[in-house]
Design an enzyme around this catalytic site. Structure first.
Site, PDB file in Angstrom:
ATOM      1  CB  ALA A  18      32.513  43.506  37.428  1.00  5.67           C
ATOM      2  CE  LYS A  80      42.939  58.731  32.009  1.00  5.80           C
ATOM      3  NZ  LYS A  80      41.724  57.945  31.761  1.00  5.80           N
ATOM      4  CB  THR A 346      32.947  56.192  33.020  1.00  3.84           C
ATOM      5  OG1 THR A 346      32.568  55.921  31.674  1.00  3.84           O
ATOM      6  CG2 THR A 346      33.266  57.654  33.171  1.00  3.84           C
TER       7      THR A 346
HETATM    8  P1  FAD Z   1      33.893  40.381  31.928  1.00  4.75           P
HETATM    9  O1  FAD Z   1      35.292  40.795  31.922  1.00  4.75           O
HETATM   10  O2  FAD Z   1      33.265  40.014  30.622  1.00  4.75           O
HETATM   11  O3  FAD Z   1      33.777  39.144  32.914  1.00  4.75           O
HETATM   12  C1  FAD Z   1      32.643  38.293  32.895  1.00  4.75           C
HETATM   13  C2  FAD Z   1      32.908  37.104  33.792  1.00  4.75           C
HETATM   14  O4  FAD Z   1      31.747  36.311  33.843  1.00  4.75           O
HETATM   15  C3  FAD Z   1      34.041  36.202  33.311  1.00  4.75           C
HETATM   16  O5  FAD Z   1      34.794  35.758  34.401  1.00  4.75           O
HETATM   17  C4  FAD Z   1      33.289  35.034  32.700  1.00  4.75           C
HETATM   18  O6  FAD Z   1      34.037  33.834  32.753  1.00  4.75           O
HETATM   19  C5  FAD Z   1      32.095  34.960  33.622  1.00  4.75           C
HETATM   20  N1  FAD Z   1      30.961  34.262  33.042  1.00  4.75           N
HETATM   21  C6  FAD Z   1      30.165  34.655  32.014  1.00  4.75           C
HETATM   22  N2  FAD Z   1      29.250  33.709  31.765  1.00  4.75           N
HETATM   23  C7  FAD Z   1      29.454  32.720  32.673  1.00  4.75           C
HETATM   24  C8  FAD Z   1      28.841  31.480  32.941  1.00  4.75           C
HETATM   25  N3  FAD Z   1      27.816  31.007  32.203  1.00  4.75           N
HETATM   26  N4  FAD Z   1      29.321  30.716  33.939  1.00  4.75           N
HETATM   27  C9  FAD Z   1      30.358  31.130  34.697  1.00  4.75           C
HETATM   28  N5  FAD Z   1      30.980  32.296  34.504  1.00  4.75           N
HETATM   29  C10 FAD Z   1      30.533  33.071  33.492  1.00  4.75           C
HETATM   30  N6  FAD Z   1      36.695  50.298  31.450  1.00  4.75           N
HETATM   31  C11 FAD Z   1      37.466  51.237  31.995  1.00  4.75           C
HETATM   32  O7  FAD Z   1      37.243  51.610  33.146  1.00  4.75           O
HETATM   33  N7  FAD Z   1      38.498  51.795  31.290  1.00  4.75           N
HETATM   34  C12 FAD Z   1      38.741  51.475  30.009  1.00  4.75           C
HETATM   35  O8  FAD Z   1      39.704  51.982  29.425  1.00  4.75           O
HETATM   36  C13 FAD Z   1      37.900  50.536  29.376  1.00  4.75           C
HETATM   37  N8  FAD Z   1      38.048  50.215  28.079  1.00  4.75           N
HETATM   38  C14 FAD Z   1      37.170  49.365  27.490  1.00  4.75           C
HETATM   39  C15 FAD Z   1      37.202  49.155  26.119  1.00  4.75           C
HETATM   40  C16 FAD Z   1      36.253  48.341  25.495  1.00  4.75           C
HETATM   41  C17 FAD Z   1      36.283  48.157  24.015  1.00  4.75           C
HETATM   42  C18 FAD Z   1      35.271  47.673  26.276  1.00  4.75           C
HETATM   43  C19 FAD Z   1      34.271  46.758  25.638  1.00  4.75           C
HETATM   44  C20 FAD Z   1      35.227  47.877  27.639  1.00  4.75           C
HETATM   45  C21 FAD Z   1      36.143  48.730  28.256  1.00  4.75           C
HETATM   46  N9  FAD Z   1      36.070  48.993  29.611  1.00  4.75           N
HETATM   47  C22 FAD Z   1      36.874  49.939  30.161  1.00  4.75           C
HETATM   48  C23 FAD Z   1      35.121  48.278  30.443  1.00  4.75           C
HETATM   49  C24 FAD Z   1      35.827  47.196  31.231  1.00  4.75           C
HETATM   50  O9  FAD Z   1      36.470  46.294  30.367  1.00  4.75           O
HETATM   51  C25 FAD Z   1      34.820  46.439  32.075  1.00  4.75           C
HETATM   52  O10 FAD Z   1      34.052  47.341  32.802  1.00  4.75           O
HETATM   53  C26 FAD Z   1      35.510  45.550  33.053  1.00  4.75           C
HETATM   54  O11 FAD Z   1      36.454  44.753  32.433  1.00  4.75           O
HETATM   55  C27 FAD Z   1      34.524  44.684  33.772  1.00  4.75           C
HETATM   56  O12 FAD Z   1      34.078  43.648  33.003  1.00  4.75           O
HETATM   57  P2  FAD Z   1      33.172  42.576  33.722  1.00  4.75           P
HETATM   58  O13 FAD Z   1      33.929  41.990  34.835  1.00  4.75           O
HETATM   59  O14 FAD Z   1      31.855  43.181  34.003  1.00  4.75           O
HETATM   60  O15 FAD Z   1      32.916  41.490  32.564  1.00  4.75           O
END
Ligand code: FAD
Length: 506
Positions: A18, A80, A346
């Site tokens: 994200a 895909k 999604t």
């Molecule tokens: P994260 O990857 O958790 O990143 C969070 C970030 O915030 C990290 O960089 C971390 O270091 C930082 N952070 C947190 N706290 C702090 C702090 N205090 N100080 C500084 N930095 C901090 N999506 C799909 O589209 N297709 C899929 O097939 C799919 N499969 C999935 C399967 C599972 C089991 C799960 C749980 C999710 C899946 N997803 C999938 C969702 C997908 O993984 C996420 O939407 C995507 O990776 C985005 O994650 P994110 O960046 O929001 O969070």
């Protein structure tokens, strides 16, 4: 607009998929006139899963000007064409949710109405045989869609599987090269303005302070700003989507490189299989009420195609969404905004959709409530339509061999979904709603795939003087023949990226 009314600085908290998707898209849209900083913590790390996508991801990459071959090479990606669902309607049953329509409309009445009539007359060909995406997928073949609408190869769409960690790293290079400033560190405190409660800045564990006009919360499930600081609140949807855990493990590739995701329903949830060039991603999404973590891990390991490349990694989540996605000067994007299980891939799309809405409704420093309300209205509608589509898979199960499935078959469902199921059951009609990410062919695939057989066809079809059966037979024959001469999926990728996949191929 006066220059001093413009948002001049953005702080993105989090560097997962994200965070880096937001950074790349915002620097592209706003150029160097707005300073963009991203803070991430190596010590905390990312969620590390998220490998399957849906077709709009291609628009996101195109918007960034990313070359597909370069992208596939860097992310070890594959193509895909849809998702194969195994054991969902009932044990032993399979169906395919293809990307793209079933054939091409040959009448004002939907193609599937003729298919339903043909089926009632004893015509046995499965619905998916009229999908070009499925015809390619079942033969493990791939080619890009044709731009010529007269060509049957124009009737499908595609997305990618990729390594999410490599994608984030790729976008990081992209964003940093265009001026995004990355700070490594852990956010230890969030500061708010006294008068309006807007976020003013954050302090890192090393004492460094980062201030900004606009904050993008990409901190993952923690929701550091949107929840930790602003206490926005969360709607829990577990009663409709009761799975709350996952075990994830990669495995060695064996067999051909399939151009589709597989979702296999299990006793307490379902198992994903996502083929990449260098490995296969696997996971068991399950409901902790009906299965322990240890059992989930051992069952996942026992059901892999190839050798596990590590220990299963546990993940916990609560399905639902924040009450507001944009609160004051904080926009939550990614897991910080909510989560729905990856059954239809999604989440990454919702990141993309959040970014697109933010750019379309980009604020000035006044943060007009009109703009914020519109963003939230659109985001909530989108979330709810996706939720309904996911619940459809569970609700329409005919399995009664395990507690989870008996619960889902009997559960109450949102009215918006009940209406759609009823329209289809009565007349085979696909009624659409605002912000429906999944169009009629997707709903058709799951309704038929899981046995919601219409009691009658659309009355209008009875007035038509069309040889639907003959048309369907010709369509199937053209698709089968066309698929048979397309390149093998693995060989096609090898040609694109100049690499040979680790295993598989023709
Ligand atoms: P994260 O990857 O958790 O990143 C969070 C970030 O915030 C990290 O960089 C971390 O270091 C930082 N952070 C947190 N706290 C702090 C702090 N205090 N100080 C500084 N930095 C901090 N999506 C799909 O589209 N297709 C899929 O097939 C799919 N499969 C999935 C399967 C599972 C089991 C799960 C749980 C999710 C899946 N997803 C999938 C969702 C997908 O993984 C996420 O939407 C995507 O990776 C985005 O994650 P994110 O960046 O929001 O969070």
């Amino acid at each position: 607009m006066a220059d001093n009314d413009l948002v001049r600085s953005i702080l993105i908290v989090g560097g997962g998929t994200a965070g880096w998707m937001s950074a790349a898209a915002l620097v592209r849209a706003l150029s160097s006139r707005c300073s963009i900083t991203l803070v991430e913590s190596d010590a905390i790390g990312t969620v590390g899963v998220g490998e399957a996508t849906i077709p709009p991801i291609r628009l996101f990459n195109q918007m960034l000007g990313i070359d597909e071959r370069d992208f596939l090479r860097e992310t070890r990606g594959s193509y895909k064409l849809g998702i194969e669902f195994v054991n969902w309607g009932e044990a032993g049953h399979r169906y395919f949710h293809p990307f793209g329509p079933y054939g091409r409309a040959f009448d004002t009445v939907d193609l599937h109405q003729y298919w339903l009539r043909a089926r009632a007359e004893g015509e046995a060909a499965p619905l998916c045989d009229h999908s070009m995406a499925w015809q390619l997928a079942k033969a493990n073949r791939f080619c890009p869609p044709s731009p010529d609408p007269r060509n049957v190869l124009s009737t499908f769409d595609y997305a990618y599987h990729f390594d999410a960690g490599l994608y984030a790293a790729y976008l990081r290079r992209y964003a940093e090269a265009r001026g995004v400033h990355r700070v490594e560190g852990q956010v230890a405190a969030v500061h708010r303005h006294g008068e309006d409660g807007f976020v003013a800045g954050v302090t890192l564990a090393d004492g460094q302070r980062l201030d900004a006009d606009l904050f993008i919360d990409c901190s993952g499930f923690r929701g550091l700003l949107i929840e930790g600081a602003l206490e926005t609140g969360y709607q829990d949807w577990s009663h409709w989507l009761p799975c709350d855990r996952a075990m994830a493990v990669p495995s060695e590739n064996v067999g051909p490189l399939t151009p589709y995701t597989r979702s296999t329903a299990r006793e307490a949830g379902w198992q994903w299989r996502i083929p990449l060039q260098h490995r296969t991603g696997n996971g068991y999404v399950y409901c902790s009420q009906f299965l322990s973590d240890d059992e989930a891990a051992s069952r996942l390991l026992a059901r892999l195609d190839g050798k596990a490349l590590g220990e299963p990694r546990p993940l916990r989540f609560t399905t639902g969404r924040r009450n507001r996605f944009w609160n004051r000067n904080v926009v939550a994007i990614g897991l910080s905004s909510g989560f729905m299980e990856p059954l239809e891939s999604t989440s990454i799309h919702l990141i993309q959709a959040g970014i697109a809405k933010l750019i379309a409704l980009f604020p000035d420093r006044g943060f007009d409530p009109l703009v914020i309300e519109e963003y939230n209205r659109l985001a909530i509608a989108e979330y709810e339509r996706i939720r309904d589509f996911l619940v459809l898979h569970y609700k329409l199960t005919r399995r009664d061999d395990a507690e989870l499935w008996r619960y889902c078959a009997a559960m109450d469902i949102p009215d918006t979904l009940a209406t759609k199921i009823e329209h289809f059951r009565r007349y085979g009609r696909l009624v659409a709603r605002e912000a429906d990410l999944f169009g009629p062919p997707s709903w058709l695939a799951v309704q038929i795939g899981q046995g919601n057989w219409p009691e009658a066809t659309d009355p209008v079809a009875a007035y038509r003087d069309v040889d639907g059966r003959g048309w369907l037979a010709r369509l199937r024959a053209a698709m089968t023949q066309t698929a048979s001469v397309q390149p093998d999926h693995a060989a096609y990728i090898a040609g694109q990226v100049g690499l040979m996949p680790a295993t598989g191929g023709a």
